[in-house]
Write an enzyme that holds these catalytic residues in place. Structure first.
Site, PDB file in Angstrom:
ATOM      1  N   GLU A 109      -6.564  29.215  11.695  1.00 28.49           N
ATOM      2  CA  GLU A 109      -5.934  30.404  12.266  1.00 28.49           C
ATOM      3  C   GLU A 109      -4.414  30.341  12.171  1.00 28.49           C
ATOM      4  O   GLU A 109      -3.706  30.296  13.194  1.00 28.49           O
ATOM      5  CB  GLU A 109      -6.375  30.608  13.720  1.00 28.49           C
ATOM      6  CG  GLU A 109      -7.886  30.784  13.854  1.00 28.49           C
ATOM      7  CD  GLU A 109      -8.339  31.318  15.209  1.00 28.49           C
ATOM      8  OE1 GLU A 109      -7.509  31.402  16.125  1.00 28.49           O
ATOM      9  OE2 GLU A 109      -9.519  31.662  15.334  1.00 28.49           O
ATOM     10  N   GLU A 117     -16.076  29.690  12.911  1.00 29.68           N
ATOM     11  CA  GLU A 117     -16.192  29.710  14.378  1.00 29.68           C
ATOM     12  C   GLU A 117     -16.863  31.009  14.784  1.00 29.68           C
ATOM     13  O   GLU A 117     -16.494  32.087  14.302  1.00 29.68           O
ATOM     14  CB  GLU A 117     -14.828  29.655  15.072  1.00 29.68           C
ATOM     15  CG  GLU A 117     -14.148  28.326  15.033  1.00 29.68           C
ATOM     16  CD  GLU A 117     -12.794  28.313  15.730  1.00 29.68           C
ATOM     17  OE1 GLU A 117     -12.566  29.134  16.654  1.00 29.68           O
ATOM     18  OE2 GLU A 117     -11.944  27.497  15.331  1.00 29.68           O
TER      19      GLU A 117
HETATM   20  C1  BG6 Z   1     -10.210  30.105  18.158  1.00 30.85           C
HETATM   21  C2  BG6 Z   1      -9.491  28.805  18.020  1.00 30.85           C
HETATM   22  O1  BG6 Z   1      -9.277  31.127  18.159  1.00 30.85           O
HETATM   23  O2  BG6 Z   1     -10.914  30.379  19.302  1.00 30.85           O
HETATM   24  C3  BG6 Z   1      -9.903  27.740  19.023  1.00 30.85           C
HETATM   25  O3  BG6 Z   1      -9.573  28.290  16.712  1.00 30.85           O
HETATM   26  C4  BG6 Z   1     -10.179  28.373  20.376  1.00 30.85           C
HETATM   27  O4  BG6 Z   1      -8.891  26.751  19.058  1.00 30.85           O
HETATM   28  C5  BG6 Z   1     -11.324  29.360  20.195  1.00 30.85           C
HETATM   29  O5  BG6 Z   1     -10.427  27.453  21.376  1.00 30.85           O
HETATM   30  C6  BG6 Z   1     -11.851  30.048  21.447  1.00 30.85           C
HETATM   31  O6  BG6 Z   1     -10.867  30.877  22.034  1.00 30.85           O
HETATM   32  P1  BG6 Z   1     -10.295  30.597  23.475  1.00 30.85           P
HETATM   33  O7  BG6 Z   1      -9.032  31.368  23.590  1.00 30.85           O
HETATM   34  O8  BG6 Z   1     -11.330  31.076  24.430  1.00 30.85           O
HETATM   35  O9  BG6 Z   1     -10.086  29.143  23.512  1.00 30.85           O
END
Ligand code: BG6
Length: 475
Positions: free
Chosen positions: A171, A369
């Site tokens: 990201e 992800e």
């Molecule tokens: C992604 C990132 O944006 O989302 C992670 O690569 C992050 O590092 C994940 O933890 C989940 O989002 P958040 O803001 O709930 O942690």
């Protein structure tokens, strides 16, 4: 109860992700090895939920053997994480490796591979060394681009026989968007120029690392993990379509196009110029980007992004921000993950897959992800102490199904990775929303316990088939 079953292709990745800074903790970390995230936490701890942050995280540094055993129990075929740039060196300028950290990483990678899981490694998941942030302004500086290439060179030389799938960034748009565009994170500076400079330097750094990897003749591939948001306009009217198209240019195509097609969209460059956004780039840099596009993409997909045309005029005293062109739109009746405030719409997977197929030469890609962060997960614990996360099973099932459907329709989607393998610390939200297949029990010395979803995931992985309970989708 009506059900449907679909097969997973034999080579389809079924994995899970995490990152160094969100798991490893500061054990063994030396003076001067802070990352940008560590500095933010140290300077601004009150914004981190309950004070938890990267300091201990999940204590992976001391507990990786336990976690690797759990990877096997959860049926992972692949595991993605990052190397912590800020801990890999004791001297960033001269590339002096911290042998202690590097040896830990050797052991960690060996253990993952011995468990029959393939590691995929990112060179940066927000772990920009704090020293480079403070000394050079981080990715504002061309010097940092060079130091990143030096870092990649040392990492490849050390681990190329253990890892074949590399990624430059996770990201790459996020830190500068939160810090310089929206001023939501420490050190809270608003500068659209800086935002664009960071974007460009991360594109350039990716191309330079791709070039280096190919010149050295290592086996494997170099890609990047991006988070383009599938952006839907409120309506089919021209003004709403334009809002979505502009959002897409500033936040999605700013990385997708240079990394896959080798050039910035002409319209993006024109708009930046039109609004007086200043960023330094040279013809040589653009040529490097043109000649060194990535081998594959990982794409993080959590929620749909919906926009509408702005309804109010821009305040002339507010510097240019892409929001000049759009406002967020909330779909009435949308299905929500209320803990995180994100809409749930599995169709984003299929729509992104078709876009990559049609507009980005069907480059190999995978879902890097996807996942569901849930607050107070302890309430779902059964009498045996296992968290019954049926909502997560339904979420994964529906999203995975969309990936398999896209693949049947010709998408080059190589797999699905859940965020996250274990619960871990999110930026600011820390351990508030739990994402893992594996629980981290903060009340009991961070004890690990598989959730129901982990056993289910293993079942899917071993049987290579996914059964969806269709009634679940409509509850
Ligand atoms: C992604 C990132 O944006 O989302 C992670 O690569 C992050 O590092 C994940 O933890 C989940 O989002 P958040 O803001 O709930 O942690």
């Amino acid at each position: 109860m009506s059900k449907k079953t679909v097969a997973l292709p034999q080579d389809f990745i079924l994995g899970a992700a995490s990152s160094a800074w969100q798991t490893e903790g500061w054990s063994g970390k030396k003076e001067g090895q802070d990352s940008y995230m560590d500095l933010w936490y140290k300077n601004d701890r009150h914004v981190w939920h309950d004070g938890y942050g990267p300091a201990v995280a999940t204590d992976l540094f001391n507990r990786y053997e336990e976690d690797v055993a759990l990877m096997k129990q959860a049926g992972l075929t692949h595991y993605r994480t990052s190397i912590n740039w800020s801990r890999f060196f004791t001297d960033y300028e001269n590339g002096v490796i911290d042998e202690e950290y590097a040896a830990y990483y050797d052991r960690f990678l060996d253990a993952i591979r011995a468990a029959g899981v393939e590691p995929m490694i990112c060179l940066e998941h927000y772990e920009l060394p704090g020293y480079l942030f403070e000394t050079y302004g981080g990715w504002s500086s061309k010097k940092v681009v060079e130091l990143f290439v030096l870092y990649a060179e040392k990492v490849f030389a050390r681990y190329h026989h253990k890892v074949t799938r590399w990624f430059t960034f996770n990201e790459p748009i996020v830190v500068q968007t939160r810090v310089y565009l929206d001023a939501l994170r420490w050190p809270y500076q608003q500068s659209t120029d800086t935002w664009m400079q960071w974007n460009h330097h991360k594109n350039l750094a990716t191309a330079k690392v791709v070039k280096l990897f190919r010149e050295k003749g290592y086996q494997g591939s170099v890609g990047a993990i991006l988070n383009p948001e599938v952006t839907y306009p409120r309506s089919s009217a021209a003004h709403d379509l334009k809002a979505a198209e502009r959002y897409d240019l500033f936040y999605n195509r700013v990385f997708l196009d240079p990394m896959v097609k080798g050039e910035y969209p002409a319209e993006l460059v024109r708009l930046l110029d039109h609004h007086g956004v200043k960023w330094e780039y040279t013809a040589d840099e653009l040529a490097i980007i043109r000649d060194n596009t990535v081998d594959e993409l990982g794409i993080n997909l959590y929620y749909p992004h919906r926009v509408k045309a702005p309804s109010r005029a821009w305040n002339p005293e507010t510097p240019f921000h892409p929001a000049w062109y759009y406002e967020p739109f909330e779909l009435p009746g949308r299905r929500m993950n209320k803990s995180r405030g994100w809409e749930i719409y599995p169709r984003i997977i299929y729509d992104m897959a078709m876009r990559i197929k049609d507009e980005y030469r069907n480059i190999p890609w995978f879902i890097a992800e996807s996942g569901m962060g849930i607050e107070n997960e302890g309430q779902f614990r059964d009498n045996d102490g296992v968290i019954q996360d049926d909502y997560r099973i339904a979420f994964i099932g529906e999203h995975l199904f969309e990936a398999l459907r896209a693949r049947e329709d010709g998408a080059n989607c190589q797999g699905y990775m859940l965020w996250a393998f274990t619960d871990n610390v999110s930026p600011m939200n820390a351990f508030k929303n739990r994402y893992g297949l594996v629980e981290i029990d903060l009340q009991h010395q961070r004890a690990r316990r598989l959730k129901k979803s982990a056993s289910w995931y293993r079942g899917v992985s071993e049987s290579r088939s996914l059964t969806l309970n269709l009634d679940d989708e409509w509850k």
